[in-house]
Design an enzyme around this catalytic site. Structure first.
Site, PDB file in Angstrom:
ATOM      1  N   ALA B   8     -20.356   9.880   4.864  1.00 29.35           N
ATOM      2  CA  ALA B   8     -20.498  11.259   5.348  1.00 29.35           C
ATOM      3  C   ALA B   8     -19.940  11.377   6.761  1.00 29.35           C
ATOM      4  O   ALA B   8     -20.607  11.831   7.680  1.00 29.35           O
ATOM      5  CB  ALA B   8     -21.966  11.685   5.287  1.00 29.35           C
ATOM      6  N   LYS B 186       0.809  11.215  -1.658  1.00 27.20           N
ATOM      7  CA  LYS B 186       0.143  11.294  -0.357  1.00 27.20           C
ATOM      8  C   LYS B 186       0.174   9.933   0.356  1.00 27.20           C
ATOM      9  O   LYS B 186       0.364   9.865   1.567  1.00 27.20           O
ATOM     10  CB  LYS B 186      -1.311  11.758  -0.563  1.00 27.20           C
ATOM     11  CG  LYS B 186      -1.997  12.124   0.727  1.00 27.20           C
ATOM     12  CD  LYS B 186      -3.267  12.931   0.498  1.00 27.20           C
ATOM     13  CE  LYS B 186      -3.876  13.275   1.845  1.00 27.20           C
ATOM     14  NZ  LYS B 186      -5.185  13.922   1.706  1.00 27.20           N
ATOM     15  N   ASN B 190       1.728   8.999   3.962  1.00 26.27           N
ATOM     16  CA  ASN B 190       0.937   8.307   4.989  1.00 26.27           C
ATOM     17  C   ASN B 190       1.522   6.942   5.351  1.00 26.27           C
ATOM     18  O   ASN B 190       1.408   6.504   6.494  1.00 26.27           O
ATOM     19  CB  ASN B 190      -0.512   8.132   4.505  1.00 26.27           C
ATOM     20  CG  ASN B 190      -1.282   9.433   4.542  1.00 26.27           C
ATOM     21  OD1 ASN B 190      -0.986  10.328   5.329  1.00 26.27           O
ATOM     22  ND2 ASN B 190      -2.280   9.559   3.679  1.00 26.27           N
TER      23      ASN B 190
END
Lengths: 310, 310
Positions: B8, B186, B190
């Site tokens: 989180a 992606k 990156n």
């Protein structure tokens, strides 16, 4: 002997002083105007190990002002400036002097042989060192030696005479059996230490402290070995690796930042195209891929661009 | 819906707030003790585009304190922490929740499938963004979207239900046809921008201004394409290159430093082993050499070492 030092920076100036002091007639030749005019006006200043300054009156010229002939031309330009210097000295070279190169990097011999008959060329390596403190001013430490070989030994009558001239000046010269192997060995060391220390902005001991230094080292040198084999040049990745590992001691060379790192820090073009870049190009020509060396050359060029170096 | 956000940090917290605000029962799970206790004590602070702070009361726990069961677990740990998080949550996963991953990097799906039956796994990509300002505090800008796909579509009965839950929270989710291709696309972006901007300590516009950026770009993406082909994954180096070039505009993303650059600057381990490093490892397994990506992974690990990152 009448000797021209073509490319009279740190190393060329040190050699020039020693050869002149031994009785030779020496001319320093360089394209850096401030350096040449400072030597003309106030002589060459040499700071020695003990911190003392010594001033030598020397003849210094820009290449376009050189008209006389020489017995020996010692080339000490950076690899990427060598072709231009040889073009500028084409008149001087027309008198067929012996041409000696001790400059770092691979490919210098090919460059010279575009301008000078092969049987006049002597190549070698040296561990003498010197640094340029400013225009007309060098700082020298320690001693060194030279190892050299004629490119066509059968046609080069008096190598021992050349060696005697160098040794009369205290330069510790001796003949080499395989100077190309020596040049590749030194280039292999520089293509690891110079390149990675520049890329990471670290000194030699810090590079040696990396847990993966062997992986980085082997990626470069295994390609060197494969390209050297295809080019029929003797090269041992294990020998160069041992030489590299011997530089890590912080009490010896470990605290040192290699010359390429200094070039980058001072915003000067690096010699990468005559180290990793040369092996990548030769590999491409011989169908031996060298992607690690190709990428490293590109990465250093990127860093040059980001620093505004052209 | 009972939803756990496992990992989180910046992104997980942003998703948690949106899903809770839409009426779901959300638990934030993280191993960073300061972050968890700050949220427990004073709630999660969200700074929005306009500079205003909003405080949300959220349930936050360390993995070892989680005992309840969930309908959905959204994994937002960094790639290299995912395996540990899944081990810590093995009790929770025993109740067979749906597991959704939107994390960056290749290889996350393999990691998840070591812990969760494949037919419970949904994978996707997202262009939502968020940054962690400090413990219990995130800063969010703009909006985003999600593209996702069940790993075994035939055995996953209610993807539209999952998409509805995400969309009720304003997360703009839609189904993808080929999520693995989207993840590789992606990761390709990156593996160029994150890796080189970190290596050179530059932003995206500065990378784009390099005269040799295409050479650097192609060295990475041509190996991606070769490895993807061997692994039967759709990948177009040209498409990714176009996407990369579209990031250079200094008025858009150009001034941005990619997340890996931020990790390095803040002395956190990077995700390099799940970008260039993953492709190098997969290439080795499939006998498709990827020396550029292998070297770049090593170079970033060297930089981590020099910064004291373990």
């Amino acid at each position: 002997m009448k000797i021209a030092i073509a490319g009279a920076g740190a190393m060329g100036s040190r050699f020039g002083v020693k050869l002149q002091s031994a009785g030779n007639q020496v001319t320093l030749i360089d394209n850096w105007v401030d350096h040449v005019t400072t030597i003309q006006r106030q002589g060459l200043t040499v700071t020695t190990d003990d911190g003392a300054d010594h001033v030598y009156q020397m003849t210094a010229k820009r290449p376009q002002d050189v008209t006389e002939s020489f017995d020996l031309v010692i080339l000490f330009t950076k690899a990427m400036q060598m072709d231009q210097m040889l073009q500028q000295l084409s008149g001087v070279l027309g008198n067929h002097p012996i041409v000696l190169t001790l400059a770092n990097g691979i490919g210098n011999i090919e460059t010279i042989e575009r301008h000078v008959p092969k049987d006049h060329v002597v190549a070698g390596t040296t561990v003498w060192s010197s640094s340029l403190t400013g225009p007309g001013h060098i700082t020298v430490t320690g001693t060194g030696s030279i190892s050299l070989q004629a490119m066509v030994p059968a046609k080069f009558p008096d190598l021992s005479g050349l060696i005697a001239t160098l040794n009369d000046a205290g330069l510790n010269a001796s003949p080499a059996d395989n100077v190309l192997a020596a040049i590749w060995k030194k280039a292999g060391l520089n293509s690891v230490l110079n390149t990675y220390c520049t890329l990471f902005d670290c000194n030699i001991a810090e590079f040696g402290s990396l847990p993966n230094w062997r992986t980085l080292n082997d990626a470069v040198l295994n390609e060197f070995a494969a390209v050297a084999q295809a080019a029929k040049i003797q090269f041992s990745a294990a020998d160069v690796t041992a030489l590299i590992a011997a530089q890590f001691d912080p009490d010896k060379n470990g605290g040192h930042y290699p010359s390429m790192h200094q070039d980058m820090a001072k915003k000067r073009p690096t010699e990468i195209d005559f180290l990793n870049g040369y092996v990548a190009r030769l590999g491409a020509k011989l169908n031996v891929p060298a992607p690690t060396n190709a990428l490293l050359a590109q990465l250093i060029h990127s860093q040059e661009s980001l620093k505004g170096i052209k």
